[in-house]
Design an enzyme around this catalytic site. Structure first.
Site, PDB file in Angstrom:
ATOM      1  N   SER A   8     -10.774  -1.550   4.399  1.00  0.00           N
ATOM      2  CA  SER A   8     -10.375  -0.406   3.739  1.00  0.00           C
ATOM      3  C   SER A   8     -11.574   0.329   2.954  1.00  0.00           C
ATOM      4  O   SER A   8     -12.353  -0.377   2.392  1.00  0.00           O
ATOM      5  CB  SER A   8      -9.657  -0.831   2.463  1.00  0.00           C
ATOM      6  OG  SER A   8      -9.516   0.202   1.522  1.00  0.00           O
ATOM      7  N   HIS A  33      -8.968   1.476   7.693  1.00  0.00           N
ATOM      8  CA  HIS A  33      -7.768   1.722   7.072  1.00  0.00           C
ATOM      9  C   HIS A  33      -8.378   2.818   5.676  1.00  0.00           C
ATOM     10  O   HIS A  33      -9.430   2.496   4.934  1.00  0.00           O
ATOM     11  CB  HIS A  33      -7.452   0.438   6.159  1.00  0.00           C
ATOM     12  CG  HIS A  33      -6.207   0.690   5.266  1.00  0.00           C
ATOM     13  ND1 HIS A  33      -4.899   0.588   5.766  1.00  0.00           N
ATOM     14  CD2 HIS A  33      -6.283   0.716   4.026  1.00  0.00           C
ATOM     15  CE1 HIS A  33      -4.066   0.864   4.701  1.00  0.00           C
ATOM     16  NE2 HIS A  33      -4.794   0.887   3.464  1.00  0.00           N
ATOM     17  N   ASP A  35      -7.247   4.887   2.419  1.00  0.00           N
ATOM     18  CA  ASP A  35      -6.512   4.953   1.386  1.00  0.00           C
ATOM     19  C   ASP A  35      -6.487   6.327   0.788  1.00  0.00           C
ATOM     20  O   ASP A  35      -7.350   6.741   0.111  1.00  0.00           O
ATOM     21  CB  ASP A  35      -6.925   3.937   0.200  1.00  0.00           C
ATOM     22  CG  ASP A  35      -6.489   2.576   0.782  1.00  0.00           C
ATOM     23  OD1 ASP A  35      -5.256   2.275   1.170  1.00  0.00           O
ATOM     24  OD2 ASP A  35      -7.456   1.686   0.734  1.00  0.00           O
ATOM     25  N   MET A  37      -4.982   8.698  -2.298  1.00  0.00           N
ATOM     26  CA  MET A  37      -4.104   8.418  -3.557  1.00  0.00           C
ATOM     27  C   MET A  37      -4.436   9.975  -4.308  1.00  0.00           C
ATOM     28  O   MET A  37      -5.457  10.695  -4.214  1.00  0.00           O
ATOM     29  CB  MET A  37      -4.992   7.474  -4.350  1.00  0.00           C
ATOM     30  CG  MET A  37      -5.060   6.196  -3.773  1.00  0.00           C
ATOM     31  SD  MET A  37      -5.963   4.949  -4.833  1.00  0.00           S
ATOM     32  CE  MET A  37      -5.938   3.638  -3.862  1.00  0.00           C
ATOM     33  N   HIS A  66      -3.201   5.469   4.669  1.00  0.00           N
ATOM     34  CA  HIS A  66      -2.087   4.949   3.993  1.00  0.00           C
ATOM     35  C   HIS A  66      -2.044   5.991   2.798  1.00  0.00           C
ATOM     36  O   HIS A  66      -2.824   6.085   2.033  1.00  0.00           O
ATOM     37  CB  HIS A  66      -2.492   3.766   3.437  1.00  0.00           C
ATOM     38  CG  HIS A  66      -1.675   2.788   2.342  1.00  0.00           C
ATOM     39  ND1 HIS A  66      -1.983   1.953   1.463  1.00  0.00           N
ATOM     40  CD2 HIS A  66      -0.499   3.238   2.080  1.00  0.00           C
ATOM     41  CE1 HIS A  66      -1.141   1.512   0.637  1.00  0.00           C
ATOM     42  NE2 HIS A  66      -0.216   2.341   0.877  1.00  0.00           N
ATOM     43  N   MET A  68      -0.663   7.183  -0.264  1.00  0.00           N
ATOM     44  CA  MET A  68      -0.397   6.783  -1.595  1.00  0.00           C
ATOM     45  C   MET A  68       0.047   8.193  -2.522  1.00  0.00           C
ATOM     46  O   MET A  68      -0.751   8.507  -3.480  1.00  0.00           O
ATOM     47  CB  MET A  68      -1.116   5.876  -2.330  1.00  0.00           C
ATOM     48  CG  MET A  68      -1.010   4.422  -1.658  1.00  0.00           C
ATOM     49  SD  MET A  68      -2.356   3.597  -2.125  1.00  0.00           S
ATOM     50  CE  MET A  68      -3.414   4.014  -0.896  1.00  0.00           C
ATOM     51  N   MET A 137       2.868  -4.060   0.580  1.00  0.00           N
ATOM     52  CA  MET A 137       1.804  -4.239  -0.408  1.00  0.00           C
ATOM     53  C   MET A 137       1.912  -5.548  -1.237  1.00  0.00           C
ATOM     54  O   MET A 137       2.638  -5.891  -1.689  1.00  0.00           O
ATOM     55  CB  MET A 137       2.013  -2.798  -1.519  1.00  0.00           C
ATOM     56  CG  MET A 137       1.891  -1.486  -0.968  1.00  0.00           C
ATOM     57  SD  MET A 137       0.422  -1.367  -0.119  1.00  0.00           S
ATOM     58  CE  MET A 137      -0.866  -1.573  -1.347  1.00  0.00           C
ATOM     59  N   ASP A 175      -1.530  -5.452   2.795  1.00  0.00           N
ATOM     60  CA  ASP A 175      -2.581  -4.665   2.129  1.00  0.00           C
ATOM     61  C   ASP A 175      -2.692  -4.918   0.546  1.00  0.00           C
ATOM     62  O   ASP A 175      -1.748  -4.789  -0.011  1.00  0.00           O
ATOM     63  CB  ASP A 175      -2.230  -3.227   2.352  1.00  0.00           C
ATOM     64  CG  ASP A 175      -3.292  -2.171   1.806  1.00  0.00           C
ATOM     65  OD1 ASP A 175      -4.264  -2.734   1.482  1.00  0.00           O
ATOM     66  OD2 ASP A 175      -2.777  -0.982   1.696  1.00  0.00           O
TER      67      ASP A 175
END
Ligand code: DX5
Ligand code: ZN
Length: 225
Positions: A8, A33, A35, A37, A66, A68, A137, A175
């Protein structure tokens, strides 16, 4: 399929991002990966499209984003254009999950659904056959460097059983809080993809850590064959 290690980049050094992306390119990692957000769905803001595009230009392995974020549907096409191949959205952020998954597929990406630690896996019963992967998660989303929630093992085993009983080919990604100590047990319990952020980027040798996680996962899987 061999276990995929997906570092990540949330835990990368953003002042030396090119160096860290190249480190992953030259490692035993299978994917990147990413992330994303938004400060609304999770209490943190990470990075957006300029950074994703910069990573994509340099990455020589598949990008797994991913999301979020709330209302992910608004941005799906932009992730495709940026070069993302595997895209996961949160169950908790999608009132019309089936439509969102269809949209991801129509754009030519693999579709995943992520579940927060408190969200029961049974809520995926009627969609798991349409998914390419499920993201469990094992920390509360929003931050790197948190401790692994042990209950995730139980969820992982039940999800694996559910996929088998429904004939779903969905891969299972874990994750949060993954490291060389728990990677073997996770792979044995059915994890296909292991995301690791701080374990990799805080290690004195990130490439050695990626290899150690992979070796732990591989030997655990071989032991049960
Ligand atoms: C958490 C993120 C994870 C995180 C993993 O919200 O989805 O991908 O970066 O970081 P570690 O491995 O440090 O728990
Ligand atoms: Zn993540």
């Amino acid at each position: 399929m061999d276990t995929v290690i997906a570092p990540s980049l949330l835990s990368a050094d953003f002042g030396n991002l090119a160096r860290d992306v190249e480190m992953v390119n030259c490692s035993d990692a299978g994917w990147f990966h990413l992330d994303i957000m938004d400060g609304v769905f999770v209490p943190n803001i990470s990075y957006g499209f300029p950074v994703v595009r910069a990573m994509a230009r340099q990455a020589r392995k598949p990008l797994d984003a991913h999301l979020m974020i709330v209302e992910p549907d608004r941005y799906l096409a932009l992730f495709k254009e940026a070069g993302v191949e595997w895209l996961s959205v949160h169950y908790e952020a999608c009132p019309h999950l089936h439509r969102t998954v269809q949209h991801i597929h129509d754009l030519g990406m693999k579709a995943g659904v992520a579940l927060n630690p408190h969200t029961p896996i049974t809520l995926l019963e009627d969609i798991v056959c349409d998914l390419d992967y499920v993201v469990l998660m094992s920390v509360n989303p929003g931050f790197g460097g948190q401790s692994f929630i042990e209950h995730s093992f139980d969820k992982l085993s039940r999800l694996k059983e559910m996929c088998l009983s429904k004939g779903s080919k969905a891969l299972i990604e874990i994750d949060g809080g993954v490291n060389a100590e728990n990677a073997g047990a996770l792979a044995r319990a059915g994890a296909d993809i292991l995301v690791a952020g701080s374990a990799v980027f805080k290690a004195s040798s990130p490439q050695k850590m990626i290899r150690d996680i992979l070796i732990a996962a591989r030997s655990a899987r071989e032991a049960v064959r």
